[in-house]
Design an enzyme around this catalytic site. Sequence first.
Site, mmCIF file in Angstrom:
data_model
loop_
_atom_site.group_PDB
_atom_site.id
_atom_site.type_symbol
_atom_site.label_atom_id
_atom_site.label_comp_id
_atom_site.label_asym_id
_atom_site.label_seq_id
_atom_site.Cartn_x
_atom_site.Cartn_y
_atom_site.Cartn_z
ATOM 1 N N CYS A 54 0.837 -1.195 0.000
ATOM 2 C CA CYS A 54 0.000 0.000 0.000
ATOM 3 C C CYS A 54 0.879 1.255 0.000
ATOM 4 O O CYS A 54 1.904 1.296 0.672
ATOM 5 C CB CYS A 54 -0.948 0.097 1.191
ATOM 6 S SG CYS A 54 -2.073 -1.281 1.325
ATOM 7 N N ARG A 63 4.107 -0.378 -4.700
ATOM 8 C CA ARG A 63 3.779 -0.861 -3.357
ATOM 9 C C ARG A 63 2.479 -1.655 -3.322
ATOM 10 O O ARG A 63 2.107 -2.210 -2.282
ATOM 11 C CB ARG A 63 3.654 0.329 -2.390
ATOM 12 C CG ARG A 63 4.893 1.172 -2.320
ATOM 13 C CD ARG A 63 4.682 2.357 -1.422
ATOM 14 N NE ARG A 63 4.552 1.957 -0.039
ATOM 15 C CZ ARG A 63 5.564 1.776 0.799
ATOM 16 N NH1 ARG A 63 6.791 1.972 0.376
ATOM 17 N NH2 ARG A 63 5.353 1.411 2.035
ATOM 18 N N TRP A 79 -2.435 -2.900 -1.603
ATOM 19 C CA TRP A 79 -2.063 -4.311 -1.670
ATOM 20 C C TRP A 79 -2.929 -4.987 -0.619
ATOM 21 O O TRP A 79 -2.770 -4.753 0.575
ATOM 22 C CB TRP A 79 -0.577 -4.487 -1.349
ATOM 23 C CG TRP A 79 -0.122 -5.902 -1.485
ATOM 24 C CD1 TRP A 79 0.171 -6.559 -2.638
ATOM 25 C CD2 TRP A 79 0.113 -6.839 -0.420
ATOM 26 N NE1 TRP A 79 0.563 -7.842 -2.366
ATOM 27 C CE2 TRP A 79 0.532 -8.041 -1.011
ATOM 28 C CE3 TRP A 79 0.003 -6.789 0.964
ATOM 29 C CZ2 TRP A 79 0.845 -9.171 -0.272
ATOM 30 C CZ3 TRP A 79 0.307 -7.914 1.706
ATOM 31 C CH2 TRP A 79 0.724 -9.088 1.091
ATOM 32 N N ASN A 117 -1.750 2.668 5.486
ATOM 33 C CA ASN A 117 -0.824 1.610 5.074
ATOM 34 C C ASN A 117 -0.382 0.886 6.345
ATOM 35 O O ASN A 117 0.080 1.525 7.283
ATOM 36 C CB ASN A 117 0.380 2.229 4.357
ATOM 37 C CG ASN A 117 1.537 1.251 4.177
ATOM 38 O OD1 ASN A 117 2.687 1.645 4.196
ATOM 39 N ND2 ASN A 117 1.248 -0.011 4.011
ATOM 40 N N GLY A 118 -0.554 -0.442 6.355
ATOM 41 C CA GLY A 118 -0.170 -1.217 7.540
ATOM 42 C C GLY A 118 -1.243 -2.248 7.844
ATOM 43 O O GLY A 118 -2.110 -2.511 7.005
ATOM 44 N N GLU A 169 17.359 -18.452 -6.426
ATOM 45 C CA GLU A 169 16.945 -17.123 -6.880
ATOM 46 C C GLU A 169 16.312 -17.196 -8.282
ATOM 47 O O GLU A 169 15.315 -16.527 -8.556
ATOM 48 C CB GLU A 169 18.143 -16.164 -6.852
ATOM 49 C CG GLU A 169 17.885 -14.754 -7.310
ATOM 50 C CD GLU A 169 16.762 -14.015 -6.570
ATOM 51 O OE1 GLU A 169 16.267 -14.504 -5.540
ATOM 52 O OE2 GLU A 169 16.358 -12.957 -7.073
ATOM 53 N N LYS A 209 12.490 -15.971 -9.095
ATOM 54 C CA LYS A 209 12.192 -14.971 -10.132
ATOM 55 C C LYS A 209 11.147 -15.510 -11.092
ATOM 56 O O LYS A 209 10.199 -14.842 -11.450
ATOM 57 C CB LYS A 209 13.442 -14.665 -10.951
ATOM 58 C CG LYS A 209 14.390 -13.575 -10.699
ATOM 59 C CD LYS A 209 14.045 -12.284 -10.124
ATOM 60 C CE LYS A 209 13.473 -12.360 -8.763
ATOM 61 N NZ LYS A 209 14.107 -11.619 -7.735
ATOM 62 N N GLU A 245 7.579 -15.768 -9.556
ATOM 63 C CA GLU A 245 6.868 -14.540 -9.216
ATOM 64 C C GLU A 245 6.399 -13.751 -10.419
ATOM 65 O O GLU A 245 5.372 -13.084 -10.327
ATOM 66 C CB GLU A 245 7.657 -13.655 -8.228
ATOM 67 C CG GLU A 245 8.939 -13.089 -8.720
ATOM 68 C CD GLU A 245 9.599 -12.193 -7.657
ATOM 69 O OE1 GLU A 245 10.827 -12.203 -7.581
ATOM 70 O OE2 GLU A 245 8.891 -11.471 -6.935
ATOM 71 N N HIS A 273 16.568 -37.429 -4.274
ATOM 72 C CA HIS A 273 15.923 -37.812 -3.006
ATOM 73 C C HIS A 273 14.423 -37.537 -3.018
ATOM 74 O O HIS A 273 13.806 -37.426 -1.957
ATOM 75 C CB HIS A 273 16.596 -37.091 -1.837
ATOM 76 C CG HIS A 273 18.021 -37.506 -1.647
ATOM 77 N ND1 HIS A 273 18.376 -38.758 -1.203
ATOM 78 C CD2 HIS A 273 19.182 -36.857 -1.899
ATOM 79 C CE1 HIS A 273 19.697 -38.859 -1.162
ATOM 80 N NE2 HIS A 273 20.211 -37.716 -1.589
ATOM 81 N N LYS A 299 6.199 -4.442 -3.749
ATOM 82 C CA LYS A 299 7.643 -4.302 -3.610
ATOM 83 C C LYS A 299 8.108 -4.304 -2.162
ATOM 84 O O LYS A 299 9.131 -4.860 -1.834
ATOM 85 C CB LYS A 299 8.055 -2.984 -4.280
ATOM 86 C CG LYS A 299 9.535 -2.741 -4.339
ATOM 87 C CD LYS A 299 10.153 -3.509 -5.464
ATOM 88 C CE LYS A 299 11.646 -3.421 -5.521
ATOM 89 N NZ LYS A 299 12.217 -4.628 -6.138
#
Length: 587
Positions: free
Chosen positions: A2, A27, A71, A95-96, A460, A464, A467, A483, A582
């Site tokens: 947000c 955000r 968000w 925001n929060g 990584e 990537k 997402e 395994h 983000k």
Amino acid sequence: MCGIIGYTGKEQAAPKLLLGLKRLEYRGYDSAGIAVFSDGKFSVCKRKGRVSELGGAEKLRGGCGIGHTRWATHGAPSERNAHPHSFGRFVLVHNGIIENYLPLKEECEARGEKFISETDSEVIAHLLEYYDRGDVLSAIKETVARLKGSYALAVMCRDEPNVLYAARRKSPLIVGKGEEGLYLASDVPAIAECRELYSLCDGEFAVLQGDNIRFYGEEGEIKKETMKLVSKSDIPEKGAYPHFMLKEMHEIPAAIANSLINFEDDFCFSGINIVLCQTEYIQIIACGTAYHSGIAAKYAIEALARVPVEVTVASEYRYRDPIVKKGTLALAVSQSGETADTLAAAELAKEKGATVIAITNAPDSSITQIAHFVLFTRAGREIAVAATKSFNAQLALLFSLATALAKTKGRQTPSLRPLPALAEEVLTEAEKMKEIAPILLGAKSVYFIGRGADYCTALEGSLKLKEISYLPSEGYPAGELKHGTLALIDEGTPVIAVLTQEGLAEKTMNAVFEVYARGGRVILVTNLPEYAARKEVYRSILLPKCEELFSPILSVIPLQALAYYTSLARGNDPDKPRNLAKSVTVE
Ligand code: F6R
């Protein structure tokens, strides 16, 4: 997580709010909305989706307003749940997360108050109305005293049409003065035009009115120091690139060059040098991509300095009562410096007696207020939700730290200097991923494997890909495949193998052969051409040689490119993946 914005001044608020929201969209982009005060009432425009959906909002007339890009946490992404929220005389953006919103909501409902949304934020407007006895700041103070959780709040009251109120706890909030008015925002670029900026700290309030910003702490009015002003390069622009992600990948060589540190040569690192001399144990705490940089750092630090390193996901560290021995150095790694779990983990490490060094890309971020020392990666602002250049910059800095630590132990260290130029070479080779990406399109899932330092790259690369392409994917140590996961490999399953550790090459190739034998298609990312030529390798990307421990800084680049081109081929927006944002300022 947000973004919020506010403006009060001589000009029309709506265009300023919309421009700021655009700059804050990284955000969150589940819904957007603004409220502007005009003709004795608030006019609100809000929609599900991105800021661009707010057609007509720019026509709202009035010189004072607030805005929000969401968000979603509590309540689905919808117009009903979009901010601003209002009740009685108040309208606000938040925001929060308000952790105790349910009992508070029940309390308001018991008074007969009706709620419109499913959000946690709406309860704040109800409490404001309840506590208001004519002094808005007191009402805000009484309200936030009831809240558990985090908030950056911008509030307007119908009785004070040109005044903005701001409050902060554990969510970032900046206020500023521009030529033509006063602003507040979650982040600096949203109000880059300001000539004076101030960062609110936890527990502080601000009142923006006329030409003045007044700040308040628990004890009453306070004075605050201004922040460094924004340079033009801090304002996100794509330039000639179709996406921020591609632009940011092309900034990797500079991000590496700017983030390498020679600790011995610079007096300003003398405090950190003393800490390094006393360090016997390292705990790295981070989330997501930053956690992966911690894994690469562990391999480098242990090999170069022979100091044991534990890498823990911050959300686990904070709840597991970690053991912090004498001589423990905690490295809290966070691009944004605002990740709630990393902040809490850093606070805990400090409380338990560790020396905390924050590694962040964001000056003035919350983590800088917690750590004993701060080291800045100098990647420049990163806008695409998927981290790219900030990861390479974190590696550059962590590898610099590894070599500095090794030197304090009297050990020889390899040079990091060739890395920026080598990264430039890799960027050109990585373009081949455009042709390779279609191989992934029909896949049910994609696997990434590597040993030693290459394991970090595998993790990584997989993150990537998931997402931004939304393809199921996992990263594994190459030796782990047999395994269990090998059961998932069948005809055509893409497996990306990273191979840069010469001494481990034969071992990783065993996994490649096992995949090939089951019909899997191996894409090899390697600096060892002899392996690229093997018949078991379906496609390959050739990397230049570099010190093996540092190779993730290069080998990740083709994997970032693979994710980017796969995302495009699947018709996604690589800069704004669904459900993500983000800066993860909530638990
Ligand atoms: C992935 C990504 C996230 C972040 C994570 C931590 O591309 O960007 O996994 O790495 O949310 O964020 P910071 O580094 O800001 O603490």
